[in-house]
Design a protein around this motif. Structure first.
Motif, PDB file in Angstrom:
ATOM      1  N   ARG A  53      -4.370  -9.944   1.340  1.00 33.38           N
ATOM      2  CA  ARG A  53      -3.441  -9.249   2.135  1.00 33.38           C
ATOM      3  C   ARG A  53      -3.602 -10.111   3.346  1.00 33.38           C
ATOM      4  O   ARG A  53      -4.620  -9.876   4.300  1.00 33.38           O
ATOM      5  CB  ARG A  53      -3.992  -7.551   2.375  1.00 33.38           C
ATOM      6  N   LYS A  79      -9.855  -6.615  -2.880  1.00 32.35           N
ATOM      7  CA  LYS A  79      -8.780  -7.253  -2.132  1.00 32.35           C
ATOM      8  C   LYS A  79      -9.549  -8.055  -0.674  1.00 32.35           C
ATOM      9  O   LYS A  79     -10.674  -7.692  -0.150  1.00 32.35           O
ATOM     10  CB  LYS A  79      -7.830  -6.446  -1.370  1.00 32.35           C
ATOM     11  N   ASN A 111      -7.423  -5.193   9.368  1.00 31.00           N
ATOM     12  CA  ASN A 111      -8.143  -3.712   8.777  1.00 31.00           C
ATOM     13  C   ASN A 111      -7.624  -2.765   9.824  1.00 31.00           C
ATOM     14  O   ASN A 111      -7.203  -2.849  10.966  1.00 31.00           O
ATOM     15  CB  ASN A 111      -9.615  -3.863   8.571  1.00 31.00           C
ATOM     16  N   THR A 112      -8.040  -1.509   9.563  1.00 30.68           N
ATOM     17  CA  THR A 112      -7.908  -0.517  10.532  1.00 30.68           C
ATOM     18  C   THR A 112      -8.281  -0.687  12.007  1.00 30.68           C
ATOM     19  O   THR A 112      -7.827  -0.399  12.927  1.00 30.68           O
ATOM     20  CB  THR A 112      -8.136   0.895   9.956  1.00 30.68           C
ATOM     21  N   THR A 113      -9.626  -1.058  11.943  1.00 33.33           N
ATOM     22  CA  THR A 113     -10.196  -1.260  13.118  1.00 33.33           C
ATOM     23  C   THR A 113      -9.666  -2.301  14.041  1.00 33.33           C
ATOM     24  O   THR A 113      -9.475  -2.090  15.245  1.00 33.33           O
ATOM     25  CB  THR A 113     -11.660  -1.641  12.988  1.00 33.33           C
ATOM     26  N   LYS A 114      -9.394  -3.479  13.352  1.00 33.62           N
ATOM     27  CA  LYS A 114      -8.610  -4.688  14.209  1.00 33.62           C
ATOM     28  C   LYS A 114      -7.386  -4.334  14.931  1.00 33.62           C
ATOM     29  O   LYS A 114      -7.217  -4.438  15.797  1.00 33.62           O
ATOM     30  CB  LYS A 114      -8.805  -5.837  13.342  1.00 33.62           C
ATOM     31  N   ALA A 119      -8.622  -8.720   3.133  1.00 35.03           N
ATOM     32  CA  ALA A 119      -7.583  -8.267   4.161  1.00 35.03           C
ATOM     33  C   ALA A 119      -8.154  -9.125   5.352  1.00 35.03           C
ATOM     34  O   ALA A 119      -9.159  -8.621   5.878  1.00 35.03           O
ATOM     35  CB  ALA A 119      -7.399  -6.867   4.069  1.00 35.03           C
ATOM     36  N   TRP A 120      -7.192  -9.693   6.236  1.00 37.85           N
ATOM     37  CA  TRP A 120      -7.386 -10.247   7.265  1.00 37.85           C
ATOM     38  C   TRP A 120      -7.224  -8.962   8.457  1.00 37.85           C
ATOM     39  O   TRP A 120      -8.177  -9.038   9.268  1.00 37.85           O
ATOM     40  CB  TRP A 120      -6.232 -11.295   7.693  1.00 37.85           C
ATOM     41  N   ASP A 155       0.847  -1.143  -0.030  1.00 40.45           N
ATOM     42  CA  ASP A 155       0.015  -0.246   0.170  1.00 40.45           C
ATOM     43  C   ASP A 155       0.919   1.396   0.160  1.00 40.45           C
ATOM     44  O   ASP A 155       0.380   2.492   0.146  1.00 40.45           O
ATOM     45  CB  ASP A 155      -0.931   0.045   1.170  1.00 40.45           C
TER      46      ASP A 155
END
Length: 265
Positions: free
Chosen positions: A181, A235, A240-243, A237-238, A142
């Protein structure tokens, strides 16, 4: 049930994906550079005969990629899902200190190898009427900088662009192109890199324990989303921003379990 091919699948997340697909009843062809490793992996996974098969393939050699596709087609009749997982990460050096041989191997494996696979597989899927192709991204894809990942991140950033371009070129061919990702997974390569640069790893151990996961944790999530994936160019993605935010905040409340002790670190 789907017929699946996964490159770079004798260890790490590739092996984890193969095991999860097979566990759910799908047929899987695994691949790696050495047939001995493939044979050992099939035996260790322990599925019934024909559930998991394999063929050696160096993805930087297009002829070998073609042979892998041909073998999969011959064995399964159709290839529904192809996951380009084969890759190399060497992240213990700055750009200037990275040996030229390691640069060549990373660029050839992470870029040329994936391009070879996508060309062969896309042509094959056109002939059979469709399918799904996934490219495995990683740190730097990214554009974010991480210490020691200047060369590796460059290859993954380039792979992200290539995948976007491929998805647009194949949008009218019933071929779905996706990006994966997987997050920060504890694999043999990660442990090797940590041991080679132990001082640096110790400095970021708390961060790694908060964000890293095992193959067994991530593989079921990825397989579920690969199977239902239907929007080309998107995509899976496992992390993410919150996680990520919630995990980091949790470190201020309690110390995360050390996930690396079991790996000798």
């Amino acid at each position: 049930m789907a017929n699946v091919v996964i490159t770079g699948s004798t260890k790490g997340i590739g092996r984890g994906l193969a095991a999860e697909f097979a566990k759910q009843g799908h047929k899987v062809m695994i691949s790696g550079r050495k047939q001995n490793d493939i044979d050992s992996t099939i035996a260790e996974l322990g599925f019934e005969s024909g559930q998991v098969v394999g063929l050696a393939c160096d993805t930087t050699d297009k002829a070998q990629v073609q042979a892998l596709w041909d073998e999969a087609k011959s064995t399964f009749s159709t290839v529904d899902i192809w996951v380009n997982n084969a890759g190399l990460a060497r992240t213990v050096w700055s750009i200037l200190d990275t040996p030229d041989s390691e640069i060549s191997t990373m660029v050839n494996t992470n870029l040329l190898g994936n391009i070879n696979c996508c060309k062969v597989v896309a042509n094959g899927m056109k002939q059979q009427g469709g399918g799904k192709i996934f490219n495995m991204l990683g740190g730097g894809s990214d554009g974010e900088y991480f210490k020691g990942m200047g060369v590796y991140g460059t290859t993954k950033r380039g792979l992200d662009y290539f995948t976007n371009a491929l998805s647009k070129e194949l949008k009218d061919d019933n071929i779905i192109v996706g990006k994966i990702r997987p997050g920060m997974i504890i694999t043999e390569g990660v442990i090797r890199e940590a041991k080679e640069d132990l001082d640096n790893f110790q400095k970021r151990r708390k961060f790694a324990n908060a964000l890293c996961d095992t193959v067994e944790t991530v593989a079921p999530f990825l397989v579920e989303n690969i199977l239902k994936f239907n929007k080309t160019g998107k995509k899976i993605a496992w992390l993410n921003t919150t996680k990520i935010t919630l995990r980091m905040l949790a470190t201020f409340i309690s110390k995360p379990k050390d996930k690396f002790e079991d790996f000798g670190l």
